[in-house]
Scaffold this motif. Structure first.
Motif, PDB file in Angstrom:
ATOM      1  N   LYS A 191      -3.482   3.496  11.692  1.00 24.91           N
ATOM      2  CA  LYS A 191      -2.108   3.406  11.607  1.00 24.91           C
ATOM      3  C   LYS A 191      -1.316   2.139  11.940  1.00 24.91           C
ATOM      4  O   LYS A 191      -1.944   1.175  12.682  1.00 24.91           O
ATOM      5  N   ARG A 192      -0.355   1.969  11.397  1.00 22.47           N
ATOM      6  CA  ARG A 192       0.588   0.847  11.706  1.00 22.47           C
ATOM      7  C   ARG A 192       1.782   1.408  12.644  1.00 22.47           C
ATOM      8  O   ARG A 192       2.248   1.984  12.192  1.00 22.47           O
ATOM      9  N   GLY A 193       1.441   0.808  13.824  1.00 24.53           N
ATOM     10  CA  GLY A 193       2.592   1.327  14.906  1.00 24.53           C
ATOM     11  C   GLY A 193       3.424   0.183  15.179  1.00 24.53           C
ATOM     12  O   GLY A 193       4.157  -0.198  14.445  1.00 24.53           O
ATOM     13  N   CYS A 194       3.203  -0.547  16.200  1.00 24.66           N
ATOM     14  CA  CYS A 194       4.218  -1.616  16.880  1.00 24.66           C
ATOM     15  C   CYS A 194       4.120  -2.783  15.608  1.00 24.66           C
ATOM     16  O   CYS A 194       4.976  -3.565  15.571  1.00 24.66           O
ATOM     17  N   GLU A 195       2.799  -3.131  15.414  1.00 28.72           N
ATOM     18  CA  GLU A 195       2.608  -4.494  14.790  1.00 28.72           C
ATOM     19  C   GLU A 195       2.783  -5.628  15.589  1.00 28.72           C
ATOM     20  O   GLU A 195       2.926  -6.777  15.075  1.00 28.72           O
ATOM     21  N   CYS A 203      -3.741  -5.102  13.554  1.00 24.93           N
ATOM     22  CA  CYS A 203      -2.636  -5.749  13.190  1.00 24.93           C
ATOM     23  C   CYS A 203      -2.690  -7.222  13.729  1.00 24.93           C
ATOM     24  O   CYS A 203      -1.689  -8.107  13.624  1.00 24.93           O
ATOM     25  N   VAL A 253       0.642  -5.888  18.458  1.00 26.50           N
ATOM     26  CA  VAL A 253      -0.588  -5.817  19.114  1.00 26.50           C
ATOM     27  C   VAL A 253      -0.555  -4.855  20.723  1.00 26.50           C
ATOM     28  O   VAL A 253      -1.091  -5.366  21.780  1.00 26.50           O
ATOM     29  N   SER A 254       0.650  -4.228  20.756  1.00 23.43           N
ATOM     30  CA  SER A 254       0.631  -3.321  21.854  1.00 23.43           C
ATOM     31  C   SER A 254       0.310  -2.164  21.814  1.00 23.43           C
ATOM     32  O   SER A 254      -0.104  -1.483  22.870  1.00 23.43           O
ATOM     33  N   CYS A 255       0.455  -1.236  20.799  1.00 16.24           N
ATOM     34  CA  CYS A 255       0.115   0.315  20.869  1.00 16.24           C
ATOM     35  C   CYS A 255      -1.313   0.628  20.531  1.00 16.24           C
ATOM     36  O   CYS A 255      -1.458   1.638  21.020  1.00 16.24           O
ATOM     37  N   GLY A 256      -2.093   0.000  19.866  1.00 18.85           N
ATOM     38  CA  GLY A 256      -3.471   0.294  19.468  1.00 18.85           C
ATOM     39  C   GLY A 256      -3.921   1.149  18.517  1.00 18.85           C
ATOM     40  O   GLY A 256      -4.833   1.631  18.212  1.00 18.85           O
ATOM     41  N   ALA A 257      -2.625   1.820  17.911  1.00 17.78           N
ATOM     42  CA  ALA A 257      -2.793   2.691  16.787  1.00 17.78           C
ATOM     43  C   ALA A 257      -3.617   2.082  15.584  1.00 17.78           C
ATOM     44  O   ALA A 257      -4.237   2.945  14.754  1.00 17.78           O
ATOM     45  N   CYS A 258      -3.665   0.933  15.442  1.00 21.16           N
ATOM     46  CA  CYS A 258      -4.282   0.200  14.383  1.00 21.16           C
ATOM     47  C   CYS A 258      -5.885  -0.214  14.657  1.00 21.16           C
ATOM     48  O   CYS A 258      -6.519  -0.829  14.009  1.00 21.16           O
ATOM     49  N   LYS A 263      -7.678  -4.521  17.411  1.00 27.13           N
ATOM     50  CA  LYS A 263      -6.356  -4.187  16.778  1.00 27.13           C
ATOM     51  C   LYS A 263      -6.277  -4.613  15.688  1.00 27.13           C
ATOM     52  O   LYS A 263      -5.972  -6.301  15.608  1.00 27.13           O
TER      53      LYS A 263
HETATM   54  S1  FES Z   1      -0.062  -1.692  15.231  1.00 26.25           S
HETATM   55 FE1  FES Z   1       0.302  -1.511  17.457  1.00 26.25          FE
HETATM   56  S2  FES Z   1      -1.328  -2.580  18.220  1.00 26.25           S
HETATM   57 FE2  FES Z   1      -1.512  -2.724  15.968  1.00 26.25          FE
END
Ligand code: FES
Ligand code: FES
Length: 159
Positions: free
Chosen positions: A39-43, A62, A45-50, A60
């Motif tokens: 997934k692309r979340g915060c982009e 992104c 480097v904070s959320c870890g979805a990627c 990560k």
């Molecule tokens: S999209 Fe959130 S850390 Fe990569």
């Protein structure tokens, strides 16, 4: 900037993609190769979805340019199952109800996979630390930690 060919392996298969050098790894994984579990979340480097693994290390996607993984082995959540058989951590997430909306789940699975590969009998504290880079807005984390702990304790075997 001139486009270039990038060679990499994703989920055990070799690929060549023709990309702009500024293309992020997450873009190659999702947009060029169609592994949309990542997934692309915060982009930022904070959320870890990627999160994916690159040569076994959680990264990560992104946060890196795709050209930085030239020749390397990338695994996404789609690569965890084997001929329809779920990996131990996937089974544990199901059994322990370790997801709700599921947006964080792919990244969590990949962080947990890399962690468990390196840590055979981790403490609960170490498990919590291992997912510090992955944000979950739904579960409160306890069910995720319990699932990772169950795998660490050998309750789930590779079939
Ligand atoms: S999209 Fe959130 S850390 Fe990569
Ligand atoms: S299950 Fe919704 S963000 Fe984790």
């Amino acid at each position: 900037m001139e486009k270039q060919i990038l060679k990499l392996a994703v989920n055990g298969q070799d690929y060549e993609v023709f990309i702009n050098p500024k293309t992020l790894l997450v873009e190659v994984i999702r947009d060029h190769l169609g592994f949309t579990g990542t997934k692309r979340g915060c982009e930022t480097v904070s959320c870890g979805a990627c999160t994916v693994t690159v040569n076994g290390v959680a990264v990560k996607s992104c946060s890196v340019l795709a050209v930085q993984v030239e020749g390397m082995n990338v695994v996404t959540s789609e690569g965890l199952e084997d001929n329809g058989k779920l990996s131990p951590i996937q089974k544990a997430f199901l059994d322990y109800g370790s997801y709700q909306c599921g947006f964080c789940t792919s990244g969590m699975l990949m962080s947990a996979t890399a962690f468990l590969d390196e840590n055979k009998s981790p403490t609960k504290h170490a498990i919590k630390e291992s997912i510090e880079g992955n944000i979950c807005r739904c579960t409160g984390y306890n069910s995720i930690v319990r699932a990772i702990d169950a795998v660490a304790q050998g309750k789930y075997k590779e079939e």
